[in-house]
Enzyme design. Structure first.
Site, PDB file in Angstrom:
ATOM      1  N   ALA A 110       0.865  -1.066  -0.079  1.00  0.00           N
ATOM      2  CA  ALA A 110       0.098   0.039   0.037  1.00  0.00           C
ATOM      3  C   ALA A 110       0.859   1.194   0.095  1.00  0.00           C
ATOM      4  CB  ALA A 110      -0.812   0.019   1.342  1.00  0.00           C
TER       5      ALA A 110
ATOM      6  N   GLY B 195       0.550  -4.916   0.771  1.00  0.00           N
ATOM      7  CA  GLY B 195      -0.457  -4.873   0.074  1.00  0.00           C
ATOM      8  C   GLY B 195      -0.307  -5.777  -1.368  1.00  0.00           C
TER       9      GLY B 195
ATOM     10  N   GLU C  41      -0.331  -9.441  -0.647  1.00  0.00           N
ATOM     11  CA  GLU C  41      -1.898  -9.534  -0.411  1.00  0.00           C
ATOM     12  C   GLU C  41      -2.605  -9.620  -1.603  1.00  0.00           C
ATOM     13  OE1 GLU C  41      -1.843  -6.512   2.630  1.00  0.00           O
ATOM     14  OE2 GLU C  41      -2.611  -7.848   4.183  1.00  0.00           O
TER      15      GLU C  41
ATOM     16  N   GLU D 203       5.008  -5.036   6.952  1.00  0.00           N
ATOM     17  CA  GLU D 203       4.296  -3.946   7.768  1.00  0.00           C
ATOM     18  C   GLU D 203       4.613  -3.710   9.102  1.00  0.00           C
ATOM     19  OE1 GLU D 203       2.827  -6.360   5.999  1.00  0.00           O
ATOM     20  OE2 GLU D 203       0.917  -5.626   4.851  1.00  0.00           O
TER      21      GLU D 203
HETATM   22  N1  CAA Z   1       4.717   3.221  -0.749  1.00  0.00           N
HETATM   23  C1  CAA Z   1       5.091   4.440  -1.217  1.00  0.00           C
HETATM   24  N2  CAA Z   1       6.154   4.409  -1.875  1.00  0.00           N
HETATM   25  C2  CAA Z   1       6.917   3.531  -2.011  1.00  0.00           C
HETATM   26  C3  CAA Z   1       6.550   2.241  -1.533  1.00  0.00           C
HETATM   27  C4  CAA Z   1       5.386   2.000  -0.876  1.00  0.00           C
HETATM   28  N3  CAA Z   1       4.849   0.973  -0.330  1.00  0.00           N
HETATM   29  N4  CAA Z   1       7.442   1.405  -1.713  1.00  0.00           N
HETATM   30  C5  CAA Z   1       8.479   2.037  -2.415  1.00  0.00           C
HETATM   31  N5  CAA Z   1       8.100   3.458  -2.487  1.00  0.00           N
HETATM   32  C6  CAA Z   1       8.834   4.289  -3.252  1.00  0.00           C
HETATM   33  C7  CAA Z   1      10.285   4.786  -2.555  1.00  0.00           C
HETATM   34  O1  CAA Z   1       9.590   5.581  -1.514  1.00  0.00           O
HETATM   35  C8  CAA Z   1      10.928   5.339  -3.766  1.00  0.00           C
HETATM   36  O2  CAA Z   1      10.525   6.537  -4.078  1.00  0.00           O
HETATM   37  P1  CAA Z   1      11.268   7.954  -4.102  1.00  0.00           P
HETATM   38  O3  CAA Z   1      12.292   7.694  -5.218  1.00  0.00           O
HETATM   39  O4  CAA Z   1      10.355   9.014  -4.232  1.00  0.00           O
HETATM   40  O5  CAA Z   1      12.190   8.059  -2.672  1.00  0.00           O
HETATM   41  C9  CAA Z   1      10.589   4.544  -4.833  1.00  0.00           C
HETATM   42  O6  CAA Z   1       9.363   3.514  -4.516  1.00  0.00           O
HETATM   43  C10 CAA Z   1      11.824   3.517  -4.990  1.00  0.00           C
HETATM   44  O7  CAA Z   1      11.941   2.849  -3.836  1.00  0.00           O
HETATM   45  P2  CAA Z   1      13.280   2.575  -2.878  1.00  0.00           P
HETATM   46  O8  CAA Z   1      14.150   3.726  -3.217  1.00  0.00           O
HETATM   47  O9  CAA Z   1      13.011   2.363  -1.651  1.00  0.00           O
HETATM   48  O10 CAA Z   1      13.948   1.336  -3.454  1.00  0.00           O
HETATM   49  P3  CAA Z   1      14.923   0.058  -3.016  1.00  0.00           P
HETATM   50  O11 CAA Z   1      15.129  -0.669  -4.276  1.00  0.00           O
HETATM   51  O12 CAA Z   1      15.946   0.643  -2.330  1.00  0.00           O
HETATM   52  O13 CAA Z   1      13.941  -0.660  -2.018  1.00  0.00           O
HETATM   53  C11 CAA Z   1      12.058  -1.771  -1.133  1.00  0.00           C
HETATM   54  C12 CAA Z   1      12.804  -1.565  -2.307  1.00  0.00           C
HETATM   55  C13 CAA Z   1      12.832  -2.760  -0.128  1.00  0.00           C
HETATM   56  C14 CAA Z   1      10.679  -2.631  -1.612  1.00  0.00           C
HETATM   57  C15 CAA Z   1      11.588  -0.708  -0.352  1.00  0.00           C
HETATM   58  O14 CAA Z   1      10.987   0.600  -1.218  1.00  0.00           O
HETATM   59  C16 CAA Z   1      10.315  -0.672   0.738  1.00  0.00           C
HETATM   60  O15 CAA Z   1      10.645  -1.322   1.686  1.00  0.00           O
HETATM   61  N6  CAA Z   1       9.272  -0.527   0.438  1.00  0.00           N
HETATM   62  C17 CAA Z   1       8.252  -0.352   1.442  1.00  0.00           C
HETATM   63  C18 CAA Z   1       7.541  -1.865   1.502  1.00  0.00           C
HETATM   64  C19 CAA Z   1       6.653  -1.869   2.682  1.00  0.00           C
HETATM   65  O16 CAA Z   1       6.884  -1.695   3.823  1.00  0.00           O
HETATM   66  N7  CAA Z   1       5.474  -2.336   2.049  1.00  0.00           N
HETATM   67  C20 CAA Z   1       3.981  -2.349   3.134  1.00  0.00           C
HETATM   68  C21 CAA Z   1       3.429  -1.066   2.955  1.00  0.00           C
HETATM   69  S1  CAA Z   1       2.088  -1.001   4.222  1.00  0.00           S
HETATM   70  C22 CAA Z   1       0.982  -2.172   3.459  1.00  0.00           C
HETATM   71  O17 CAA Z   1       0.899  -2.711   2.281  1.00  0.00           O
HETATM   72  C23 CAA Z   1      -0.579  -2.317   4.163  1.00  0.00           C
HETATM   73  C24 CAA Z   1      -1.438  -3.278   3.840  1.00  0.00           C
HETATM   74  O18 CAA Z   1      -1.590  -4.431   4.534  1.00  0.00           O
HETATM   75  C25 CAA Z   1      -2.231  -2.952   2.645  1.00  0.00           C
END
Ligand code: CAA
Length: 259
Positions: free
Chosen positions: A67, A110, A113, A133
């Site tokens: 998400a 998400g 999911e 998460e």
């Molecule tokens: N939401 C918003 N933006 C996101 C995102 C997310 N879930 N995941 C990645 N992005 C964005 C980053 O902020 C980044 O944007 P900027 O260039 O503007 O900074 C861009 O995508 C590229 O990401 P990274 O620079 O972080 O890329 P990476 O290769 O270094 O890392 C990753 C990849 C490990 C997937 C890392 O992006 C990450 O940890 N993302 C979040 C994963 C996460 O926590 N997901 C769960 C979300 S909560 C949820 O999903 C609740 C639910 O149950 C529905």
């Protein structure tokens, strides 16, 4: 209206549609707009007689990284309650046609999911599945604690949900979360191939079979067996059943019409 965050590829194979999540700069993070578009597009495809199976993919780097954290970061509990973002997911859950997730790279939160909301999952060797998460001070909210546990069992689900550890494609396969792993250049092709195989079957039989398998998740064995039996008997009202069995007897390929 043309979707902004999705690309809809018509007919990559006969009777197959392909919907691509398309926010590549954000690793296809599932914001409210994208999920609303996905719900609307899937509903349209579900109502389209020309479509018999639907592939959902992201791109090579990410299926979806979860998400949209930036969209959620400042929300209050009441905002979340009012927005009720997961109500969209309830509609997707009711899509009757088979959904095949084609996953490369990250399928997190998400994103993971959403793959589990699909009926089959084809992954590339680089696919990573996880529910991270917990690292954000929250927990899965779109089925991660329920569908993951049913798919991989309590031990691994607890580990993933409580530590945020990601699974490699190989681990996900060993755990029974996904159907198949293929090299990166082939993952989409393989998913379309699986969709095409399903699309060549009787669509009514496919729909009732999907319905019956899903029923097993939320009913007793006895009720599930009754449900299965009724669907089985009902299929004898279709022309496709006559065609399928006649073709077997005549040693030819059946031509299913969806009636
Ligand atoms: N939401 C918003 N933006 C996101 C995102 C997310 N879930 N995941 C990645 N992005 C964005 C980053 O902020 C980044 O944007 P900027 O260039 O503007 O900074 C861009 O995508 C590229 O990401 P990274 O620079 O972080 O890329 P990476 O290769 O270094 O890392 C990753 C990849 C490990 C997937 C890392 O992006 C990450 O940890 N993302 C979040 C994963 C996460 O926590 N997901 C769960 C979300 S909560 C949820 O999903 C609740 C639910 O149950 C529905």
């Amino acid at each position: 209206m043309t979707p902004e965050h999705l690309i809809v590829h018509q007919q990559p194979a006969p009777h197959v549609a392909h919907v691509q999540l398309h926010r590549p700069k954000e690793l296809n993070a599932l914001n409210l707009e994208l999920m609303g578009e996905l719900r609307d597009v899937l509903r349209q495809l579900d109502a389209d007689d020309q479509v018999r199976a639907i592939v959902i993919s992201g791109d090579e780097k990410a299926f979806a990284a979860g998400a949209d954290i930036k969209q959620m970061a400042d929300k209050t509990a009441i905002d979340m309650y009012n927005i009720d973002q997961f109500s969209t997911w309830d509609t997707i859950r009711r899509i009757k046609k088979p959904l095949i997730a084609a996953v490369s790279g990250f399928a997190l939160g998400g994103g993971c999911e959403l793959t589990m909301l699909c009926d089959l999952i084809i992954a590339s060797e680089t696919a990573r599945f996880g529910q991270p998460e917990i690292k954000l001070g929250i927990m899965p909210g779109a089925g991660g604690t329920q569908r993951l546990t049913r798919a991989v069992g309590k031990a691994l689900a607890m580990e993933m949900v409580l530590t945020g550890r990601l699974l490699t494609a190989e681990e996900a396969f060993q755990a029974g979360l996904i159907n198949k792993i293929v090299p990166v250049p082939l993952y989409l092709q393989e998913a379309v191939k699986m969709a095409a195989t399903i699309a060549s079957m009787s669509p009514l039989a496919v729909r009732m079979a999907k319905e019956a398998v899903l029923k097993s998740f939320d009913t007793t064995l006895d009720e599930g067996l009754q449900f299965e039996r009724k669907n089985f008997y009902l299929l004898f009202a279709t022309e496709d059943q006559k065609e399928g069995m006649q073709a077997f007897v005549e040693k030819r390929k059946p031509v299913f019409k969806g009636r």
